[in-house]
Design a protein around this motif. Structure first.
Motif, PDB file in Angstrom:
ATOM      1  N   GLU A 134       0.841  -1.200   0.000  1.00  0.00           N
ATOM      2  CA  GLU A 134       0.000   0.000   0.000  1.00  0.00           C
ATOM      3  C   GLU A 134       0.878   1.253   0.000  1.00  0.00           C
ATOM      4  O   GLU A 134       1.808   1.350   0.805  1.00  0.00           O
ATOM      5  N   GLN A 143      -6.580  -4.432   0.110  1.00  0.00           N
ATOM      6  CA  GLN A 143      -7.412  -5.630   0.074  1.00  0.00           C
ATOM      7  C   GLN A 143      -6.655  -6.837  -0.475  1.00  0.00           C
ATOM      8  O   GLN A 143      -6.867  -7.963  -0.042  1.00  0.00           O
ATOM      9  N   LYS A 144      -5.743  -6.559  -1.416  1.00  0.00           N
ATOM     10  CA  LYS A 144      -5.015  -7.654  -2.061  1.00  0.00           C
ATOM     11  C   LYS A 144      -3.856  -8.173  -1.200  1.00  0.00           C
ATOM     12  O   LYS A 144      -3.612  -9.380  -1.114  1.00  0.00           O
ATOM     13  N   ILE A 166      -9.208  -1.082   7.387  1.00  0.00           N
ATOM     14  CA  ILE A 166      -9.139  -1.672   6.049  1.00  0.00           C
ATOM     15  C   ILE A 166     -10.532  -2.124   5.596  1.00  0.00           C
ATOM     16  O   ILE A 166     -10.942  -1.868   4.467  1.00  0.00           O
ATOM     17  N   GLU A 167     -11.251  -2.739   6.539  1.00  0.00           N
ATOM     18  CA  GLU A 167     -12.583  -3.241   6.180  1.00  0.00           C
ATOM     19  C   GLU A 167     -13.575  -2.124   5.891  1.00  0.00           C
ATOM     20  O   GLU A 167     -14.494  -2.281   5.105  1.00  0.00           O
ATOM     21  N   ARG A 174      -7.398  -3.598  11.440  1.00  0.00           N
ATOM     22  CA  ARG A 174      -8.244  -4.407  10.542  1.00  0.00           C
ATOM     23  C   ARG A 174      -9.531  -3.644  10.181  1.00  0.00           C
ATOM     24  O   ARG A 174      -9.985  -3.656   9.048  1.00  0.00           O
ATOM     25  N   ARG A 228      -6.842   1.324  -1.993  1.00  0.00           N
ATOM     26  CA  ARG A 228      -7.869   0.394  -1.508  1.00  0.00           C
ATOM     27  C   ARG A 228      -7.601  -1.020  -2.037  1.00  0.00           C
ATOM     28  O   ARG A 228      -7.635  -2.003  -1.288  1.00  0.00           O
TER      29      ARG A 228
END
Lengths: 103, 483
Positions: free
Chosen positions: A45, A83-84, A97-98, A94, A79
């Motif tokens: 990221e 996610q990747k 990110i979610e 966490r 983003r």
């Protein structure tokens, strides 16, 4: 040498050589971490949580700007990377990110 | 997305950092900073210097590097991307011209350092009764030799630049900067162990606090903080354009570059002043310090051959890495503008600089005049243009979010924007006004003629670029958007 001169000399050594050495070692270490992440998962990221907050704020405040699409693209890149990737360069919660949504 | 062109990149983080710091560490760090420090209150000057370094040089270098990394183009390409297809691209040409003029006379200084490195190699300074003042006098009055050394300097720069960013600049910097560091450390250790050496450190570090209340101290610190870091000359922008998209800028391109550059100045204080005081030499600066006073002192030291060799080779490396960086600004820009090979760009730019540098090599008055004009107004104007471009035209806020904090090892907060928008431009305007005020009565002809040249350069460059833009670039990108 006078005490004052010795103190100034030591302060200079710490403020210059100390800071420069720490910056050099830390910077080389961080770039090595980036290389490891790229080798392991192909990417990482590009923005830290603080930098991402700035990016989100900019998009919110300048939604109709001629540069908004470029900023949205960068946001999307961030983003997708979050996610990747399974390992991150910056420290993330966490939940942060979610909660990231496509803009 | 930002449209970029395919280009070479730095091969390693260490290589980029060494190349950048090599670009900033030049003659001024070694032959100017120690003297300026001692003359302006020692420790008090250093405090003023640190404050300005962190407040101006570090943020400024971050901005310049991140703009280059964002556009991934040289000076004119960057200005075209920011301003669009119009006459304001000429502002980039103004900076480019200052760079080429700066390099035209800096090449002579590189030539001097090559000549003295040669004498150090053959052991001239350790010969019995060797007169360093006579050597300097003979060298500086020998026009053919001066032009010859200027030619050798430019040939060396050409050779290194022909090998490219990674194979030339980076490879050389990775060797030269560590050798310079080790050389200065070795000389410093020898220097501080000489009898009477502590007086030199006392001269440099003893704080005279009343100097902090003097405007001259802050001006001297400001000049050193700005000019020794090369802020706003297009070097950081050009080197930044070869960074990867996710490489860090704030810590490497900002903090390390500015602080590391000054660290070499501190090392020079330890290397130079103990020796100067130990041998009872009057502290001074510039060519006289390096080529007369220190050369003489090395000749009188035990193992003088080694110390002279280390010093003059290191001094040559410091000058060479700076010369390479100044020239690369023109090479990168020419290559992109002409869409030509790197070899052609290197040969053309180096050829132009060599030709323009001949008068400075032949006559030190011309060198002094150019240094006066470029140093007093040219470089502050270049810095003003770049900071205005980043802060107002591109938008410091957008650059900080898009480029500066991307892949950053250090988060840069919002107050950085006001430094770029207000603080640095205001200081630049103040510096130019102060130089005008202080020089007008002392050197009216030089001042007026220098200002006249500068005043004409800006509109002329804008006119040239407006004509060229119309024919050569029918479409362009503004901040990544087609226009």
């Amino acid at each position: 040498m006078s005490i004052a001169a010795i103190i100034v000399m030591i302060v200079c050594i710490v403020a210059l050589w100390g800071v420069a050495s720490v910056a050099l070692v830390y910077s080389l270490g961080q770039e090595e971490r980036k290389l490891q992440l790229i080798k392991k998962q192909g990417s990482f990221e590009p923005y830290s949580p603080q930098a991402l907050r700035d990016l989100n704020r900019w998009i919110e405040q300048n939604n109709t700007s001629e540069h908004a699409q470029e900023m949205r693209n960068v946001h999307e890149e961030q983003r997708a990377a979050l996610q990747k990737c399974t390992s991150y360069f910056y420290t993330w919660n966490r939940s942060d990110i979610e909660s990231l949504k496509e803009i | 997305m930002t449209t970029t062109i395919s280009r070479e990149k730095w091969g390693s983080r260490f290589g980029y950092l060494m190349a950048t710091i090599g670009a900033m560490v030049g003659a001024g760090n070694i032959w100017r900073l120690p003297y300026v420090t001692g003359e302006n209150g020692g420790g008090a000057f250093l405090i003023a210097y640190f404050v300005l370094l962190y407040l101006i040089a570090v943020p400024g270098l971050m901005g310049e590097t991140s703009l280059g990394r964002y556009t991934r183009q040289g000076l004119l390409g960057t200005f075209r991307k920011v301003y669009g297809n119009n006459k304001f691209v000429g502002l980039g040409l103004v900076i480019l011209i200052f760079n080429i003029v700066l390099m035209s006379y800096y090449s002579s200084i590189v030539g001097w350092s090559i000549y003295y490195a040669y004498h150090a190699v053959i052991g001239s300074f350790t010969q019995t009764q060797f007169d360093t003042a006579a050597l300097w006098q003979a060298f500086s009055s020998n026009t053919a030799l001066s032009v010859g050394m200027h030619t050798v300097a430019m040939l060396t720069v050409t050779g290194i630049l022909l090998m490219g960013i990674k194979g030339g600049i980076e490879r050389m910097a990775k060797w030269m900067m560590p050798i310079l560091t080790v050389s200065l450390i070795a000389i410093a250790i020898r220097g501080v162990t000489l009898p009477g050496a502590m007086a030199g450190l006392e001269f440099a570090f003893s704080p005279n606090w009343e100097y902090l209340a003097r405007g001259e101290t802050w001006l001297a610190a400001l000049g050193q903080a700005l000019f020794s870091t090369g802020l706003g000359w297009g070097i950081a922008l050009t080197y930044g354009s070869y960074l990867g998209r996710n490489d860090d800028i704030p810590l490497g391109g900002g903090v390390f570059t500015a602080i590391g550059n000054t660290s070499f100045g501190l090392l020079a204080i330890f290397a130079v002043f103990p020796i100067v005081f130990a041998f009872g030499i009057s502290p001074t600066s510039g060519a006289e310090l390096a080529f007369v006073a220190l050369a003489s002192a090395f000749g009188n030291m035990t193992g003088g051959y080694v110390w002279a060799l280390l010093f003059f080779i290191g001094f040559f490396f410091a000058n060479m890495t700076t010369a390479i960086a100044i020239t690369e600004v023109g090479v990168t820009t020419y290559k992109e503008e002409r869409d030509t090979s790197r070899s052609k760009a290197v040969l053309t730019i180096c050829g132009i600089i060599w030709l323009l540098g001949i008068p400075s090599a032949m006559n030190s008055s011309i060198l002094g005049y150019l240094d006066f004009v470029v140093g007093n107004w040219g470089l502050p104007l270049a810095t003003l243009i770049i900071m205005f471009t980043i802060g107002w035209k591109f938008d410091a806020n957008r650059l900080r979010i898009l480029s500066l904090n991307r892949g950053a090892d250090l988060y840069v907060p919002k107050f950085w924007e006001s430094i770029i928008r207000f603080e640095i431009p205001t200081i630049m305007l103040f510096i130019m006004a102060y130089f005008l005020y202080s020089n007008l009565t002392a050197t009216p002809w030089k001042t007026v003629s220098g200002l006249a040249i500068l005043t004409l350069t800006v509109p002329l460059c804008m006119w040239i670029m407006s004509r060229r833009q119309a024919s050569a670039h029918p479409a362009t990108n503004v901040g990544g958007q087609s226009s």
